[in-house]
Design an enzyme around this catalytic site. Structure first.
Site, PDB file in Angstrom:
ATOM      1  N   ASP A 161       1.204  -6.572   6.505  1.00 15.23           N
ATOM      2  CA  ASP A 161      -0.083  -5.869   6.690  1.00 15.23           C
ATOM      3  C   ASP A 161      -1.343  -6.533   6.213  1.00 15.23           C
ATOM      4  OD1 ASP A 161      -1.777  -3.850   6.061  1.00 15.23           O
ATOM      5  OD2 ASP A 161      -0.476  -2.132   5.400  1.00 15.23           O
ATOM      6  N   ARG A 200     -11.988  -2.037  -9.264  1.00 18.74           N
ATOM      7  CA  ARG A 200     -11.839  -2.925  -8.167  1.00 18.74           C
ATOM      8  C   ARG A 200     -13.188  -3.149  -7.407  1.00 18.74           C
ATOM      9  NH1 ARG A 200      -8.081  -1.836  -2.988  1.00 18.74           N
ATOM     10  NH2 ARG A 200      -9.873  -0.344  -2.644  1.00 18.74           N
ATOM     11  N   PHE A 238       0.899  -1.059   0.006  1.00 15.96           N
ATOM     12  CA  PHE A 238      -0.061  -0.236   0.041  1.00 15.96           C
ATOM     13  C   PHE A 238       0.942   1.237  -0.004  1.00 15.96           C
ATOM     14  CE2 PHE A 238      -3.290   2.848   2.019  1.00 15.96           C
ATOM     15  CZ  PHE A 238      -4.048   2.533   1.346  1.00 15.96           C
ATOM     16  N   TYR A 280     -11.665  -1.222   9.379  1.00 17.93           N
ATOM     17  CA  TYR A 280     -12.900  -0.409   8.728  1.00 17.93           C
ATOM     18  C   TYR A 280     -13.084  -1.069   7.481  1.00 17.93           C
ATOM     19  CZ  TYR A 280      -8.882   2.283   6.699  1.00 17.93           C
ATOM     20  OH  TYR A 280      -7.798   2.912   5.997  1.00 17.93           O
ATOM     21  N   LYS A 281     -12.174  -2.113   7.176  1.00 14.58           N
ATOM     22  CA  LYS A 281     -12.708  -2.667   5.842  1.00 14.58           C
ATOM     23  C   LYS A 281     -13.486  -3.921   6.120  1.00 14.58           C
ATOM     24  CE  LYS A 281      -8.585  -0.590   3.866  1.00 14.58           C
ATOM     25  NZ  LYS A 281      -7.410  -0.378   3.668  1.00 14.58           N
TER      26      LYS A 281
HETATM   27  C1  LIG Z   1      -6.165   0.620   3.676  1.00 19.82           C
HETATM   28  C2  LIG Z   1      -4.739   0.186   4.055  1.00 19.82           C
HETATM   29  C3  LIG Z   1      -3.994   0.923   4.901  1.00 19.82           C
HETATM   30  C4  LIG Z   1      -4.676   2.332   5.443  1.00 19.82           C
HETATM   31  O1  LIG Z   1      -3.828   2.856   6.316  1.00 19.82           O
HETATM   32  P1  LIG Z   1      -4.215   3.899   7.593  1.00 19.82           P
HETATM   33  O2  LIG Z   1      -2.881   4.291   7.950  1.00 19.82           O
HETATM   34  O3  LIG Z   1      -5.034   3.105   8.546  1.00 19.82           O
HETATM   35  O4  LIG Z   1      -5.106   4.908   6.633  1.00 19.82           O
HETATM   36  C5  LIG Z   1      -2.809   0.645   5.058  1.00 19.82           C
HETATM   37  N1  LIG Z   1      -2.329  -0.278   4.147  1.00 19.82           N
HETATM   38  C6  LIG Z   1      -3.251  -1.354   3.519  1.00 19.82           C
HETATM   39  C7  LIG Z   1      -2.681  -2.621   2.949  1.00 19.82           C
HETATM   40  C8  LIG Z   1      -4.402  -0.644   3.428  1.00 19.82           C
HETATM   41  O5  LIG Z   1      -5.252  -1.534   2.533  1.00 19.82           O
END
Ligand SMILES: *Cc1c(COP(=O)(O)O)cnc(C)c1O
Length: 427
Positions: free
Chosen positions: A208, A387, A129, A233-234
């Site tokens: 992650d 997606r 990410f 939150y996902k």
């Molecule tokens: C959504 C997501 C994040 C988001 O990080 P935040 O700091 O909580 O906004 C980080 N890593 C991955 C792989 C994600 O899918």
């Protein structure tokens, strides 16, 4: 009989046999014409979250005020952490809710670098990410380039082989950090195998889990994973901006010095000592006061997942994905839609990526309810990715059928030409 009628019949039949079908009713779904395929970005609202939040606001905050810290709030990060531990194969006391994923990543990576000072390379990949990569780039700058980042590429933009990872690990590798499921292509690593490779090179492994926790069964313990972070939150349906979780293997906790030494991570925060002593367990990775309202909103979604069971969830997630792929082959491939996710289900999380030259305008037509009377919500990832996230707790096979039918009609009738290319701040 038309092909789409046949598919609709099949979708209804699969929905009828779905062992998880009762869970959809536990979420707020006011408008049945909305086909929500973005649960991998922001999960839906569980009905019980509303009463939990009302109680937190009215009774705990409104009536009980500061007493609520002792009665409930101070324990929440650990209580919910222990529940998430059960979803990801960790032990009680190995997971805690704190901050956001980016900040947690910073805390754990910096702690890992201090733990193995003789090793200065972090290995990651181009599927990670972007926020994770920005955090790494920032702390490399902070180290005045003592720390180096090795970024592994992908030949097909869909997968990365274990071998490619292995080739990049050596005695200078401090940490291997990867997204378990890639946010774009949905490629999923073989978590036990890749963790073993990091350990054989003498490095620590940090996963992650943002795109896999709550969607895929995970067993951190049997793989001996050192560190992990992830969103709530996902697929966990914790609500917008709900704080994230972090995991540190029990036997490693005492060995890692927190690099953000806040009072919530202190051994006895309410003795207000002027000198910091870290808590001896997972609490040492907390920073300051948690956002109590968002923190409370995480628990209902986690409870639903625990109740449904991760094996059942994965089963349905794969059935939804396979149904989509079957329809894509029959209806969409010849219309210019390319599958940008692995075909092999063992290498896939719970979403799918489609590429199309007109992807952005197609997404605009998808969310416009004036076409086919349905608003289909996927998300768009630049430059040409559509997606589609499949959340097994509330998505149906009929959702998949409707989405495919709308994708097909948008291109067949060139409805996307009615839209221009302007993008809002969030896509
Ligand atoms: C959504 C997501 C994040 C988001 O990080 P935040 O700091 O909580 O906004 C980080 N890593 C991955 C792989 C994600 O899918």
């Amino acid at each position: 009989m038309m092909k789409s009628d046949f598919c609709l019949g099949k979708a209804k039949e699969l929905d009828g046999k779905d062992p998880l079908k009762q869970y959809r009713g536990q979420f707020v779904i006011d408008d049945p014409s909305v086909i929500y395929l973005d649960g991998n970005s922001l999960g839906r609202l569980p009905k019980t979250t509303m009463s939990i939040l009302e109680n937190t606001i009215k009774r705990q905050w409104g009536a009980d005020l500061i007493d609520s810290w002792n009665k409930d709030w101070i324990y929440k990060s650990a209580v919910i952490g222990d529940k998430i531990a059960r979803l990801i194969g960790a032990e009680p006391g190995e997971v805690i809710i704190s901050d956001n994923t980016s900040t947690n990543l910073f805390k754990l990576v910096t702690a890992a670098l201090n733990y193995l000072p003789g090793r200065s390379t972090i290995v990651s990949d181009v599927f990670n990410f972007p926020s994770d990569l920005y955090i790494l780039q920032g702390l490399i700058a902070e180290s005045k380039n003592r720390v180096k980042l090795k970024l592994i590429g992908s030949a097909d933009e869909i997968t990365i082989s274990d071998n490619e990872i292995l080739k990049n690990l050596n005695k200078n590798t401090c940490l291997l950090t990867l997204s378990h499921v890639a946010y774009k292509s949905a490629f999923m690593y073989d978590l036990p195998k890749v963790t073993r490779m990091a350990h054989e090179a003498g490095a620590l492994m940090l996963w992650d889990l943002s795109h896999s926790a709550g969607a895929v069964p995970i067993d951190l313990k049997s793989s001996g994973v050192d560190l992990a972070v992830g969103c709530t939150y996902k697929y966990m349906n914790g609500g917008p901006g709900a704080p994230a979780f972090l995991y540190v293997r029990k036997t490693l906790q005492k060995k890692l010095r927190p690099t953000i030494q806040g009072w919530f991570g202190e051994a006895n925060p309410f003795t207000f000592s002027l000198n910091y002593t870290p808590d001896h367990g997972i609490r040492r990775f907390l920073t300051g006061t948690p956002p109590v309202l968002s923190l409370s909103s995480i628990e209902p979604g986690v409870d639903i997942l625990l109740n449904a069971g991760m094996e059942q969830i994965r089963k349905k997630s794969l059935a939804l994905s396979e149904f989509f792929i079957e329809l894509w082959k029959d209806e969409l491939e010849t219309l210019g839609f390319r599958l940008a996710s692995p075909l092999d289900y063992r290498q896939r999380g719970s979403h799918l990526s489609l590429k199309h030259d007109e992807a952005f305008r197609i997404v605009k037509a998808l969310v416009d309810p004036s076409f086919l009377g349905k608003k289909v919500v996927p998300d768009f990832r630049t430059p040409d990715n559509i997606r589609l996230g499949f959340a097994p707790l509330y998505n149906t096979f009929e959702d998949i059928q409707s989405a495919v039918q709308k994708l097909k009609e948008i291109v067949r009738n060139r409805w996307f030409e009615k839209f221009d290319d302007t993008k809002g701040p969030v896509t």
